[in-house]
Design an enzyme around this catalytic site. Sequence first.
Site, PDB file in Angstrom:
ATOM      1  N   ASP A 132      -8.141   3.993   0.931  1.00 47.10           N
ATOM      2  CA  ASP A 132      -7.212   4.364   2.003  1.00 47.10           C
ATOM      3  C   ASP A 132      -8.036   4.800   3.225  1.00 47.10           C
ATOM      4  O   ASP A 132      -8.764   5.793   3.161  1.00 47.10           O
ATOM      5  CB  ASP A 132      -6.354   5.528   1.478  1.00 47.10           C
ATOM      6  CG  ASP A 132      -5.348   5.992   2.496  1.00 47.10           C
ATOM      7  OD1 ASP A 132      -5.405   5.549   3.658  1.00 47.10           O
ATOM      8  OD2 ASP A 132      -4.488   6.813   2.119  1.00 47.10           O
ATOM      9  N   CYS A 134       0.868  -1.186   0.000  1.00 46.49           N
ATOM     10  CA  CYS A 134       0.000   0.000   0.000  1.00 46.49           C
ATOM     11  C   CYS A 134       0.903   1.235   0.000  1.00 46.49           C
ATOM     12  O   CYS A 134       2.048   1.148  -0.461  1.00 46.49           O
ATOM     13  CB  CYS A 134      -0.986  -0.019   1.166  1.00 46.49           C
ATOM     14  SG  CYS A 134      -0.226  -0.018   2.804  1.00 46.49           S
ATOM     15  N   ARG A 181      -3.506  -0.686   5.311  1.00 44.76           N
ATOM     16  CA  ARG A 181      -4.072  -1.741   4.471  1.00 44.76           C
ATOM     17  C   ARG A 181      -3.178  -2.960   4.306  1.00 44.76           C
ATOM     18  O   ARG A 181      -3.625  -4.106   4.516  1.00 44.76           O
ATOM     19  CB  ARG A 181      -4.418  -1.173   3.084  1.00 44.76           C
ATOM     20  CG  ARG A 181      -5.553  -0.166   3.120  1.00 44.76           C
ATOM     21  CD  ARG A 181      -5.640   0.636   1.831  1.00 44.76           C
ATOM     22  NE  ARG A 181      -4.513   1.547   1.689  1.00 44.76           N
ATOM     23  CZ  ARG A 181      -4.294   2.338   0.649  1.00 44.76           C
ATOM     24  NH1 ARG A 181      -5.143   2.305  -0.372  1.00 44.76           N
ATOM     25  NH2 ARG A 181      -3.265   3.152   0.611  1.00 44.76           N
TER      26      ARG A 181
END
Length: 153
Positions: A126, A12, A18
Amino acid sequence: MCNYKVNVLMVCLGNICRSPLAEGILKSKLDPSRYLVSSAGTANYHKGKLPDSRSIAVARKNGVDITDQKAAQFIKADFRKYDHIFVMDVENYKNVLALATTKQDKDKVSLILDEISKGEYLEVPDPYYGGDSGFEHVYSLLDAACKSIAIRI
Ligand code: 4NP
């Protein structure tokens, strides 16, 4: 007997929200004697840090411990180390591909949500600037994608 492990990298931006979740979820579904799963961020803002407390909490709620992880930055050498590189969104997909030098490197990279919705270019949003519900949503997307990865990999 073959001692080779399949190496999987989750990527990420910051490697604190994440991809640590993706790493923990996929690890929980695979045999550690056959698979190595890790994660990295394309940025180095958070290098060496633990995952975000909200990622730790949603993982724990689902029986996954990610407190052994430390953020790292994605580097060119990762193309040699990993067999599969799963990226959370298009921006980071482009950033990873920008470091690839061969077709073999490029072929290792895919958007993780392609696992459950091929060709739609769906992204794992996000969750950093949002609330806890964003982390719950990310968890459920990644759990579905990792179920598919664990079956076919
Ligand atoms: P991640 O989330 O890429 O899922 O780890 C983020 C974490 C930190 C920042 C952005 C996204 N940041 O701007 O610091």
